[in-house]
Design a protein around this motif. Sequence first.
Motif, PDB file in Angstrom:
ATOM      1  N   SER A 102       0.831  -1.205   0.000  1.00  0.00           N
ATOM      2  CA  SER A 102       0.000   0.000   0.000  1.00  0.00           C
ATOM      3  C   SER A 102       0.867   1.258   0.000  1.00  0.00           C
ATOM      4  N   ALA A 103       1.956   1.222   0.772  1.00  0.00           N
ATOM      5  CA  ALA A 103       2.854   2.382   0.841  1.00  0.00           C
ATOM      6  C   ALA A 103       3.565   2.609  -0.492  1.00  0.00           C
ATOM      7  N   TYR A 104       4.121   1.543  -1.080  1.00  0.00           N
ATOM      8  CA  TYR A 104       4.880   1.673  -2.319  1.00  0.00           C
ATOM      9  C   TYR A 104       4.021   2.214  -3.461  1.00  0.00           C
ATOM     10  N   TYR A 105       2.870   1.620  -3.668  1.00  0.00           N
ATOM     11  CA  TYR A 105       2.067   2.017  -4.830  1.00  0.00           C
ATOM     12  C   TYR A 105       1.380   3.365  -4.621  1.00  0.00           C
ATOM     13  N   THR A 106       1.112   3.727  -3.373  1.00  0.00           N
ATOM     14  CA  THR A 106       0.551   5.057  -3.115  1.00  0.00           C
ATOM     15  C   THR A 106       1.593   6.133  -3.403  1.00  0.00           C
ATOM     16  N   ILE A 107       2.806   5.929  -2.896  1.00  0.00           N
ATOM     17  CA  ILE A 107       3.878   6.902  -3.130  1.00  0.00           C
ATOM     18  C   ILE A 107       4.225   6.985  -4.617  1.00  0.00           C
ATOM     19  N   ALA A 108       4.189   5.853  -5.309  1.00  0.00           N
ATOM     20  CA  ALA A 108       4.472   5.865  -6.747  1.00  0.00           C
ATOM     21  C   ALA A 108       3.459   6.737  -7.483  1.00  0.00           C
ATOM     22  N   GLY A 109       2.184   6.613  -7.115  1.00  0.00           N
ATOM     23  CA  GLY A 109       1.143   7.428  -7.738  1.00  0.00           C
ATOM     24  C   GLY A 109       1.299   8.899  -7.424  1.00  0.00           C
ATOM     25  N   VAL A 110       1.590   9.196  -6.158  1.00  0.00           N
ATOM     26  CA  VAL A 110       1.795  10.589  -5.736  1.00  0.00           C
ATOM     27  C   VAL A 110       2.995  11.197  -6.456  1.00  0.00           C
ATOM     28  N   SER A 111       4.075  10.425  -6.566  1.00  0.00           N
ATOM     29  CA  SER A 111       5.298  10.918  -7.211  1.00  0.00           C
ATOM     30  C   SER A 111       5.072  11.221  -8.680  1.00  0.00           C
ATOM     31  N   LEU A 112       4.357  10.340  -9.378  1.00  0.00           N
ATOM     32  CA  LEU A 112       4.083  10.563 -10.795  1.00  0.00           C
ATOM     33  C   LEU A 112       3.239  11.824 -10.991  1.00  0.00           C
ATOM     34  N   PHE A 113       2.245  12.000 -10.140  1.00  0.00           N
ATOM     35  CA  PHE A 113       1.401  13.200 -10.223  1.00  0.00           C
ATOM     36  C   PHE A 113       2.213  14.466  -9.961  1.00  0.00           C
ATOM     37  N   MET A 114       3.061  14.417  -8.928  1.00  0.00           N
ATOM     38  CA  MET A 114       3.884  15.585  -8.589  1.00  0.00           C
ATOM     39  C   MET A 114       4.809  15.978  -9.727  1.00  0.00           C
ATOM     40  N   PHE A 115       5.415  14.971 -10.353  1.00  0.00           N
ATOM     41  CA  PHE A 115       6.357  15.276 -11.424  1.00  0.00           C
ATOM     42  C   PHE A 115       5.644  15.940 -12.606  1.00  0.00           C
ATOM     43  N   CYS A 116       4.466  15.458 -12.934  1.00  0.00           N
ATOM     44  CA  CYS A 116       3.695  16.058 -14.031  1.00  0.00           C
ATOM     45  C   CYS A 116       3.351  17.514 -13.723  1.00  0.00           C
ATOM     46  N   VAL A 117       2.961  17.779 -12.477  1.00  0.00           N
ATOM     47  CA  VAL A 117       2.640  19.150 -12.070  1.00  0.00           C
ATOM     48  C   VAL A 117       3.891  20.028 -12.138  1.00  0.00           C
ATOM     49  N   PHE A 118       5.025  19.479 -11.672  1.00  0.00           N
ATOM     50  CA  PHE A 118       6.265  20.260 -11.653  1.00  0.00           C
ATOM     51  C   PHE A 118       6.738  20.588 -13.069  1.00  0.00           C
ATOM     52  N   VAL A 119       6.594  19.644 -13.997  1.00  0.00           N
ATOM     53  CA  VAL A 119       6.981  19.897 -15.385  1.00  0.00           C
ATOM     54  C   VAL A 119       6.234  21.116 -15.931  1.00  0.00           C
ATOM     55  N   PHE A 120       4.965  21.201 -15.593  1.00  0.00           N
ATOM     56  CA  PHE A 120       4.150  22.342 -16.039  1.00  0.00           C
ATOM     57  C   PHE A 120       4.594  23.644 -15.366  1.00  0.00           C
TER      58      PHE A 120
END
Length: 454
Positions: A102-120
Motif C-alpha cells: 500500500s505504501a509503495y504504490y501510493t507513493i508511486a502514484g503521488v510521485s508521478l502526479f507531482m512530477f507532471c505538475v512540476f513539469v508544467f
Amino acid sequence: MKEHILKILNTLGVKSARTKNIVKHISISFFYKAGAVLANFLLVPLTINFLDTENYGVWLIISSFIAWFSFFDIGLGNGLRNKLTEAKTNGDLKLARGYISSAYYTIAGVSLFMFCVFVFLNYFIDWASVFNTSEAFNTDLNLLMLLVFGFFCIQLVVGLVTNIYLADQSHSIQVKIHFSTQVVSLFTIWILTETSHSSLLIFGAIFAALPVIILLALNLLAFSNKFKELKPSLSLWSKSHLKDIMGVGFDFFIIQIAGIVIFSTDNFIISKLFSPEEVVPYNIAFKYFSILTIVFSIVVAPYWSSFTEAYVKKEYEWIKVSVNNIMRVWLLIPIVVVIMLLLSDWFYNIWVGDKVLVPFMLSVSMAVFVMSFTFNNIFVFFINGTGKIKVQLIVSIFMAIINIPLSIFMAKSLNMGVKGVIIATILSYLPGLILMPLQYNKIINNRARGIWNK
C-alpha cells in the motif's frame, strides 16, 4: 565484525537481545559514518574549487529545496515504519506485506502526479530570481531543477526500503547508504575536476541521480533475498492498510513539513536577505558542528523501532534504562562542543583555507543549537516510536510559524546578520525542550492523559 561486537557485549554482561542488536548496529554505524563524514569533508573544498563560491551557494540552496520536497511522502515512510514494526512484532507477515504494498504504490502514484505538475510549473518559474543569482544561469537552472525533482520523485518510492530495514531492527542501513553515496560522490567530483569544466548543471544532475541508483540497487537486493516474502504487489494494495499507515503517518507528514520550514529554509533566507555567497560560511559552520549531531544520531536513531517493539510488549523498564543510558551519553556533548569551539578557527583554516571566513559568534550559535537539538532528540525518538505525537505536532507547527519571521527579524531588524538566523531557530526550539521530556515522563509512568496520550 558483528561476531566480535557480540562477544564483547557478552563479556560485559549485556543480556537483552534487543540491546545487543542496537549496540551492534551502533558500532557498525560508527565505522560507516566515520567514512561518510571524512568523504563529506573532503567533498566540500573539492566542490568549492569546481563550482566557485557563488555556484556552490546556489547548490546548497537547491539541496535545501530537495529537503523541502521530502514532505511529499505524506508521512508514509514513518507511518510504515511504525505499523510494520507492530505487524512483525505480532508475527503477522501478511499484514506486513499489505502495509508495504500500500505504501509503495501510493507513493508511486503521488510521485508521478507531482512530477507532471512540476513539469508544467517549471516552465513559468524564474529560478535565477528565486536563488538571487545571475539571469545567465536561468536556462541551466530550469533544466537542473527538472532533473533534480524528477530524480527526487523516484527516490521517494525507492527510499521506502530503508523503513523496511529499520522496522526489521536493521538500524545501520541508513548510515551504510549515506556512506556509499558520499564515497561515490567524492570519487565522482574528483573525476569532474580532472576531466570537466565547471558546470552546475552536470554537477547537480549527477548528484541527484547517485542516491536513486544506490537505493534502486538496494530494493532489488532486498526483495530478492532478505525481504522476498514482503515483496510489494499491486493486488495487495488496500485502503484499510493505507488508512492504518496514514493514521499516524499524516501527523508525521505535518511534523515533516514543520521540520523542513524550521531547518531547511535557512539557506534560502540567507540567500534572499544577503547573497548566495553568505550561505557558504553558514553551511561550513553547520557541517563542522553537525559532526556531533551525526555521532549522537548514530546512538539514538536505532532506538526508534526498538522503542516501538518494547512499548507494544509493555517492557517499560527496558525503555527507562535505555533513555537513562542515552542521557548519560548526552552529557559528553557540552564538553565536546567547548573543545570544538576552541579549535574551530584552526579547523576551518585547515579545511577550506582562506576561501571562506566563518565568524566566531556564528560558530557559538551553531554549538548552542547542536546541544539543544541533540537533547530534544532523546525524547522525540521515544515519542515517535510510541506514535503519540499530537503534542509534538502542535509544538512543531508553532515552531514553523514563528521561525521564518523571527529569522528575518533577528538577521535584518536587529542587525545580527547570518548568525541571527540560527539564533532564531534555537529560540523556536525552546518549547520542545520543555514539553518533550515532560511527555516522556507522563507516558513512561502511565500518567499520560488526553492530548499527552495521543
